[in-house]
Design a protein around this motif. Structure first.
Motif, short mmCIF file in Angstrom:
data_model
loop_
_atom_site.label_atom_id
_atom_site.label_comp_id
_atom_site.label_asym_id
_atom_site.label_seq_id
_atom_site.Cartn_x
_atom_site.Cartn_y
_atom_site.Cartn_z
N PRO A 113 0.81 -1.22 0.00
CA PRO A 113 0.00 0.00 0.00
C PRO A 113 0.84 1.27 0.00
N VAL A 114 2.02 1.23 0.67
CA VAL A 114 2.84 2.42 0.76
C VAL A 114 3.36 2.85 -0.61
N LEU A 115 3.41 1.89 -1.57
CA LEU A 115 3.92 2.22 -2.90
C LEU A 115 2.83 2.67 -3.87
N LEU A 116 1.58 2.41 -3.52
CA LEU A 116 0.50 2.70 -4.47
C LEU A 116 0.46 4.16 -4.90
N PRO A 117 0.57 5.13 -3.98
CA PRO A 117 0.49 6.52 -4.44
C PRO A 117 1.77 7.05 -5.06
N GLU A 118 2.87 6.30 -4.91
CA GLU A 118 4.16 6.84 -5.35
C GLU A 118 4.55 6.39 -6.75
N ALA A 119 4.15 5.18 -7.13
CA ALA A 119 4.59 4.63 -8.41
C ALA A 119 3.87 5.33 -9.56
#
Length: 787
Positions: A246-252
């Motif tokens: 989840p921590v990568l969802l908004p960043e990728a």
């Protein structure tokens, strides 16, 4: 000769065209049906031919100017493990994600355009701060970052959403500020997270996650392939997307599937661009990056076309495409060990900038991160390598997207048409030329011919016509044509036995068949010797049987039987009877190399047989018979001639006409057997002759020497040899216009041999010229009238 050969081919084509076409259609239908049903090992053959053509004809020189592979290679694994600081901070592979935070930072510093991770990150680390460290690095650098995602049957499906994609501008990233030497970012961030809720543990809305991972795909009626898993052969169960951290969802920048997509033999040759889990559409990882690069809001399929933003690609009918690898991973793309980037980051943090040019290859490039080390168990097969890192496929697909082209299969009907054309060409070629060697060579050459054709299509058009189907059609048609040729040959052999049994010795017919020397009944040109014979004074001879025509038939039959038997014994082929005349061929249909000698032997045997017959006739008070013979050797066209109602095996040409004229010319020279110059040239070592004269045939300007056949070599009597010598002496004087001297020689010899016809004929001519000399332009040549 060329025109005759062309006529033969045209006749065969006309007579058997329907069979040729039918055979080609049947072979193509069998090949097409076998392809659809997977029979005759055609799928395996297709993969073998395609791989060979791909590696031979599409291999490109030079490395990509757009993509760099950041390699997790064996040296990098060892360097991280053997470096105490690295080992403490990053552990063994798979490394903690703060390592990737430093890598992303360094890639941003080096000016990389975007990063594509050929891996999935769907399990949280034991230290959640390292996950956040990675996400923080991506967020702070602004690095366009694209991550893989996988599917699994145990994962619950996402709810259906209407995905929306807003293209992200690939702006230049910015490096993070340098930290104190030896200080790692992870501990500071870890302290910060001790005061907050662990983001990796935070609940995630499935709808929002689906909106991030799904991608808008416009299919225009085409069904997307389903994500499936095959736990056992023949059993396929649906799979669903495993969401990344989840921590990568908004960043990728985007997420994409990293499906292996192997063919049945396990090799990677093709790719699909989008899949469905039965609910939502998802694109593959290279498409996720290319969508932002091309400004695409959706992926659209329309017929055999795929649109992605500003780009349009040709695809197969099912929406897939074959990958244009262009070579191996190591040949096509620059490789940078991940340890080099990590070392460069460490030196920069310590203020010890390494050589700038070492990693300058990264600037402005799309960096694909993937495993190359054998221990990572990510080795796959491609047409170019039996074992190659799995990242090879992702890099090649991305390279094809950037280049704007893939390899696409031609429509099935094109391959069928190719097969039909090859099958028809094969049947026409083999059934018109009918050469056993050609049949063997062509059967061996069909697959290479198809291989070259496919290779040219791949090299010039990046299109892939099927190879196995046309090859099978060509082979089946060729086998049918070969079998048909042998059937025709058997029919011809039977026909020859029946047709020539009355004209040739049976043993010669069988020899001809056994030695595969069947004559071309539709005609061929060859050098043969023609034999003509006639009864001297046949009109007077038949007049004596005016009151008993039945006796005339009986006598004539006896005569023709004796003459024919002598000719057949020497291997002649009886052509025809024209009243009392006999026409015979030597050297056809049996290709005797000594046909001229055989004809001479046959003529002498005929004379011997007729002499015996004369004695029999005298004893029965029957009229006397004399036989005059003409023999000539020439290149003649032999074969079946006639009409649809009646035809016969015979020969045609000027050489036949000359043989007939020579037979008639015996009357003027008082000779019995006259032969032409070519016959003499071929048989002179086996016969005794007298040169009679130089003659010019009606309608011809060129004069030819003619000879009287007297005996076989060594069988001429001394008296006859003396007569011949005196004749030659007089002939030489005759040609010098010394007619009186020639007359004396001839007159003296004629008193010794009063029965010698040629001596008497030449003496009469010399006496006439002595009294009335010929004109000054006289060349010593005698003209033969047509009569």
């Amino acid at each position: 000769m060329a025109s005759d050969a062309g006529r033969i081919l045209r006749l065969r084509l006309r007579n058997h065209l329907a069979l040729m076409v039918g055979m080609a259609v049947a072979a193509t239908a069998v090949a097409a049906g076998s392809w659809k049903l997977g029979l005759l090992w055609l799928p395996n053959l297709e993969r073998i031919l395609y791989d060979s053509a791909l590696t031979r004809f599409t291999h490109r020189q030079g490395v990509s100017s757009d993509i760099v592979v950041l390699a997790i290679d064996q040296p990098s694994l060892e360097r991280v493990r053997n470096n105490p600081t690295y080992a403490r901070n990053f552990g063994n592979y798979p490394w903690t994600r703060n390592l990737w935070a430093h890598v992303v930072d360094e890639l941003a510093y080096r000016g990389a355009k975007a990063v594509l991770f050929d891996m999935v990150m769907d399990e949280r680390s034991t230290d959640p701060s390292t996950d956040e460290s990675f996400a923080q690095a991506v967020r702070d650098t602004g690095m366009p970052f694209y991550l893989g995602m996988s599917a699994h049957p145990s994962t619950p499906p996402f709810p259906k959403v209407d995905p929306v994609h807003v293209p992200r501008a690939l702006t230049p990233p910015r490096p993070l500020p340098a930290q104190a030497p030896g200080q790692d970012a992870a501990p500071q961030q870890a302290e910060e997270f001790e005061e907050q809720e662990d983001p990796s543990q935070a609940p995630t809305d499935p709808i929002e996650t689906a909106k991030v991972l799904a991608f808008p795909v416009k299919t225009n009626g085409r069904e997307l392939p389903l994500l499936e898993y095959e736990p056992t052969p023949g059993l396929r169960v649906p799979s669903h997307i495993v969401p990344p951290l989840p921590v990568l969802l908004p960043e990728a920048g985007g997420f994409g599937l990293v499906e292996v997509e192997p063919d049945p033999d396990g090799s990677m040759r093709r790719t699909r661009f989008a899949y469905s889990d039965g609910v939502n559409p998802f694109v593959t990882l290279p498409v996720a990056l290319a969508a932002d690069l091309f400004g695409a809001k959706e992926l659209e399929f329309s017929g055999r076309t795929m649109r992605l933003g500003s780009r349009e690609f040709q695809v197969n009918e099912d929406g897939s495409a074959e990958i244009d690898f262009g070579g191996t991973l190591y040949q096509r793309f620059p490789l940078v060990p991940v340890a080099d980037v990590l070392d460069s980051w460490g030196l920069r943090q310590e203020g010890k900038a390494g050589r700038k040019e070492d990693l300058e290859v990264l600037r402005g490039k799309i960096v694909v991160v993937g495993g190359l080390a054998l221990g990572l168990a990510d080795q796959k097969s491609t047409p170019f390598m039996a074992l190659t890192p799995g990242v090879s496929k992702q890099v090649a697909v991305l390279d094809n997207l950037l280049a704007g082209r893939f390899i696409t299969e031609t429509p099935f009907w094109v391959s069928v048409l190719f097969g039909l054309g090859l099958a028809l060409f094969s049947s026409v070629l083999l059934m018109t030329l009918r050469r056993p060697v050609l049949e063997f060579v062509w059967l061996l050459g069909i697959v290479p011919v198809v291989f070259m054709g496919v290779g040219v299509c791949l090299a010039l058009g990046r299109v892939h016509p099927l190879a196995a189907l046309p090859a099978a059609a060509g082979l089946l048609s060729s086998l049918g044509a070969t079998a048909s040729n042998h059937l025709f040959a058997n029919r011809e052999a039977l026909f020859i036995r029946e047709a020539f049994s009355r004209y040739m010795e049976p043993k010669l017919i069988e020899q001809m068949i056994e030695e595969s020397e069947l004559p071309r009944l539709d005609g061929e040109e060859r050098e043969i010797t023609a034999f003509f014979s006639d009864i001297r004074g046949f009109s007077s001879f038949s007049e004596s049987f005016r009151d008993n025509p039945r006796m005339l038939v009986s006598v004539l039959n006896r005569y023709l039987t004796r003459v024919s038997s002598a000719l057949l014994y020497e291997g002649g082929c009886l052509d025809k009877y024209i009243g009392d005349a006999v026409v015979c061929l030597f050297g056809a249909p049996v290709n005797h190399s000594d046909h001229a000698v055989r004809a001479c032997k046959g003529a002498l045997a005929v004379q011997t047989a007729v002499e015996r017959l004369r004695e029999e006739f005298r004893e029965k008070n029957l009229p006397d018979v004399y036989t005059r013979i003409g023999i000539n050797t020439a290149r003649l066209f032999v074969g079946n001639f006639g009409s649809d109602q009646l035809f016969d095996y015979t020969a045609m040409g000027d050489g036949m006409n000359l043989a007939s004229r020579l037979e008639g010319a015996n009357k003027a020279y008082g000779s019995l057997i006259m032969i032409g110059p070519r016959t003499y040239e071929l048989a002179k070592d086996s016969i005794e002759v007298r040169e009679l004269d130089q003659v010019r045939v009606a309608g011809k300007k060129e004069a030819v020497r003619v000879y009287e056949l007297l005996a076989l070599r060594g069988e001429l009597s001394s008296e006859k040899r003396e007569t011949v010598n005196r004749y030659h002496e007089a002939l030489a004087l005759y040609r010098l216009r010394r007619f009186s001297e020639a007359s004396i020689v001839l007159d003296t010899q004629l008193s010794r041999a009063p029965q010698d016809g040629p001596t008497a004929a030449l003496l009469k001519r010399c006496q006439e010229y002595a009294e009335t000399p010929p004109p000054p332009e006289w060349d010593g040549v005698t003209s033969l009238d047509k009569s």
